[in-house]
Design an enzyme around this catalytic site. Structure first.
Site, short mmCIF file in Angstrom:
data_model
loop_
_atom_site.label_atom_id
_atom_site.label_comp_id
_atom_site.label_asym_id
_atom_site.label_seq_id
_atom_site.Cartn_x
_atom_site.Cartn_y
_atom_site.Cartn_z
N LYS A 115 0.89 -1.27 0.05
CA LYS A 115 0.17 0.18 -0.01
C LYS A 115 0.84 1.64 0.11
O LYS A 115 0.61 2.31 -0.48
CB LYS A 115 -1.06 -0.15 0.95
N LYS A 200 -2.17 11.87 7.73
CA LYS A 200 -3.44 13.02 8.35
C LYS A 200 -4.10 12.33 7.91
O LYS A 200 -4.82 11.64 7.30
CB LYS A 200 -2.91 13.85 7.39
N PHE A 201 -5.07 12.62 9.34
CA PHE A 201 -6.80 11.77 9.64
C PHE A 201 -7.26 12.47 8.66
O PHE A 201 -7.80 13.73 8.83
CB PHE A 201 -6.99 10.88 10.81
N HIS A 207 -15.66 7.06 0.97
CA HIS A 207 -15.02 6.34 0.40
C HIS A 207 -15.92 6.42 -1.22
O HIS A 207 -17.17 5.84 -1.16
CB HIS A 207 -15.20 4.75 1.13
N LYS A 236 -18.52 -3.65 3.60
CA LYS A 236 -19.61 -2.96 2.33
C LYS A 236 -20.91 -3.45 2.90
O LYS A 236 -21.06 -5.04 2.85
CB LYS A 236 -19.20 -2.45 1.69
N GLU A 274 -9.71 3.25 -5.25
CA GLU A 274 -10.26 3.76 -4.53
C GLU A 274 -9.63 5.54 -3.76
O GLU A 274 -8.44 5.66 -3.62
CB GLU A 274 -9.92 2.70 -3.08
N ARG A 291 -8.65 -6.95 -8.99
CA ARG A 291 -9.30 -7.41 -8.76
C ARG A 291 -10.46 -6.81 -9.28
O ARG A 291 -11.33 -6.18 -9.53
CB ARG A 291 -9.56 -8.68 -7.66
C1 MV4 Z 1 -8.07 6.70 6.22
C2 MV4 Z 1 -9.30 7.03 6.85
C3 MV4 Z 1 -9.04 8.92 6.70
N1 MV4 Z 1 -8.07 9.21 7.10
N2 MV4 Z 1 -7.19 7.27 6.16
C4 MV4 Z 1 -10.00 2.26 6.15
C5 MV4 Z 1 -9.84 1.64 4.99
C6 MV4 Z 1 -8.78 1.29 4.86
N3 MV4 Z 1 -8.68 1.07 2.96
C7 MV4 Z 1 -8.94 2.75 4.88
N4 MV4 Z 1 -9.59 3.26 6.16
C8 MV4 Z 1 -9.41 4.91 6.24
N5 MV4 Z 1 -8.68 5.23 6.16
C9 MV4 Z 1 -7.48 8.36 6.68
N6 MV4 Z 1 -5.91 9.08 6.48
C10 MV4 Z 1 -10.36 6.47 7.09
C11 MV4 Z 1 -10.63 4.96 6.52
C12 MV4 Z 1 -11.59 4.78 6.97
C13 MV4 Z 1 -12.37 3.94 5.64
C14 MV4 Z 1 -12.83 4.51 4.47
C15 MV4 Z 1 -13.71 3.67 3.40
C16 MV4 Z 1 -14.23 3.62 3.84
C17 MV4 Z 1 -14.99 2.58 5.50
C18 MV4 Z 1 -14.02 3.71 6.51
C19 MV4 Z 1 -14.09 3.41 8.09
C20 MV4 Z 1 -13.26 3.82 8.75
C21 MV4 Z 1 -12.27 4.13 8.00
#
Ligand code: MV4
Length: 449
Positions: A115, A200-201, A207, A236, A274, A291
């Site tokens: 990743k 960073k969050f 999504h 999902k 994504e 995929r």
């Molecule tokens: C994040 C995020 C917020 N900030 N990254 C969750 C699945 C993985 N593919 C990455 N995810 C997330 N990454 C940053 N920098 C929040 C999530 C996340 C999330 C993302 C997509 C769908 C559902 C989610 C549920 C919780 C957190």
């Protein structure tokens, strides 16, 4: 290509067999002893038993699947989703045995499976990525410095993880070092690789993912987006196309970014890019899935195409024409799982006593289930995908409600009542939700009969 072995089970195995037969291709099913009575075994032209019920002894056994292809003379393998679909070694071993792997090259699978490397690859060609560390970080002090610079909250993600596995959210700077060390230990235990990166969050994210198709000869096209924010613990439950927040301009920019990223690796096959999209409609690359995905039918419905046919055609060496795909109407998919939504979505395997699928205009059901089918406890709990298509989102929601009301599944618990309540929720109906929606969505308990 004359004969395709399907290295999968369930609805996706049926889905692949259908397209193969429409294309005049012979099919070979593989199955575990738990799936002797499964429809993919009956619908395929030939079937080979590859082992006992646990996936690791059957659907994940590369040696047995290759042997099944060799004894039946299959010249191609479709991996579906899950199991070996994103296993770079499997793709390489197929090629070594002169079997066409219907999917990307081993190099692309391995690159996108890492990743942190995937993110760097995208960033290098100008795809927006979440601000964060430049690749993986090993040194705790350096990690802390980076996190302080970005500002809290931050997320620590396992490079070998994905889909929410091996992810940690850190709000408190004082707890960062503890989380960082724990995240590395966990990643090592789970994936055999301790590498993590920091981001960073992004708050209140949606999504949203872009479907792409590449021919491995330089051309990539996109099929618009899917809205996938309705998730529970990274599973999902409902997907739709288009996203309620999409605009033509945003779609153009996200589609262009997805194509640019896929073109940079000369992508071959169907793939999904994504993105996280924040409240201001800024978008950031998150991961690329190499995929066909569970939710591909919503794209097929709005793009009026068969994505699996395209996967097979590019695997045969056909090129694709650079074009804008025409998207029309609105599609929604509800995942019907053998789970009890009133008991914390606990698995509910067992025998299906009655099974009646909804029908009518704009209704599609992708399922391997039937009346009398015994759902084995060994695999994924999804037993059907209910997909509807209508002119607008509101009409699609109404159609989905009607279709859910028609769906009869007796003998086991399913997620149908969950979907019925979700579709009544005013915020869902208004299209106002993000990835946290189900954290606070409370199901109304059914009244005792
Ligand atoms: C994040 C995020 C917020 N900030 N990254 C969750 C699945 C993985 N593919 C990455 N995810 C997330 N990454 C940053 N920098 C929040 C999530 C996340 C999330 C993302 C997509 C769908 C559902 C989610 C549920 C919780 C957190």
């Amino acid at each position: 290509m004359k004969k395709v072995l399907i290295a999968n089970r369930g609805e996706i195995a049926l889905r692949i067999i259908r397209t193969c037969h429409e294309m005049g291709l012979k099919t070979v099913a593989v199955y575990s002893t738990a799936d002797r009575e499964a429809l993919h075994v009956r619908f395929a032209d030939e079937a080979v038993c590859i082992g006992p019920p646990p996936s690791k002894d059957s659907y994940l056994r590369i040696d047995r699947i290759i042997a099944a292809a060799e004894v039946t003379g299959a010249d191609a393998i479709h991996p579906g989703y899950g199991f070996l679909a994103e296993n770079a070694d499997f793709s390489a071993i197929c090629t070594d045995h002169d079997i066409t792997f219907i999917g990307p090259t081993p190099e692309t699978i391995a690159l996108m499976g890492d990743k942190s490397q995937a993110k760097r690859t995208m960033e290098e060609v100008g795809v927006p990525v979440v601000p964060g560390s430049d690749g993986t970080v090993e040194d705790p002090d350096e990690a802390k410095r980076l996190a302080d610079e970005m500002g809290f909250p931050v997320v620590i993600k396992a490079s070998a993880g994905g889909g929410g596995k091996g992810m940690r959210l850190v709000h408190d700077p004082d707890l960062f070092l503890k989380h960082f060390t724990a995240a590395r230990t966990e990643a090592d235990a789970a994936f055999g690789n301790p590498a993590v990166y920091i981001e960073k969050f992004v708050v209140e994210p949606r999504h949203i993912e872009i479907q792409v198709l590449g021919d491995g000869q330089g051309t990539v096209i996109h099929f618009g987006e899917r809205e996938c924010s309705i998730q529970r613990r990274h599973q999902k439950l409902l997907e739709e196309a288009p996203s309620p927040i999409m605009t033509p301009d945003l779609r153009e920019r996200m589609g262009e970014a997805a194509i640019r990223g896929a073109e940079s690796v000369n992508y071959a096959g169907a793939g999904t890019v994504e993105f996280l999209v924040d409240a201001h409609r800024n978008f950031y690359f998150m991961e690329m899935n190499t995929r066909i995905q569970v939710e591909h039918p919503v794209t097929e419905e709005v793009a009026d195409c068969d994505l699996m046919e395209y996967q097979i055609r590019v695997a045969m060496g056909e090129t694709i024409r650079k074009r804008d795909v025409i998207l029309d109407g609105h599609a929604i998919e509800c995942r019907i799982n053998a789970e009890d939504p009133f008991r914390n979505f606990s698995p509910s395997p067992g025998r299906i006593e009655a099974f009646h699928v909804p029908g009518g205009h704009g209704v599609r059901v992708d399922t391997h289930a039937y009346a009398g089918y015994l759902i084995p406890p060994h695999y994924d709990s999804m037993i059907a995908k209910l997909i509807v298509r209508a002119r607008s989102r509101e009409l699609a929601i109404n159609k989905m409600q009607r279709a859910l009301d028609e769906f009869v599944i007796e003998g086991i618990k399913t997620t149908i009542p969950f979907h019925q309540q979700l579709l009544r929720h005013p915020d869902f109906r208004a299209g106002e939700f993000d990835t946290r929606f189900l954290d606070t969505f409370t199901l109304e308990q059914p009244t005792e009969a």
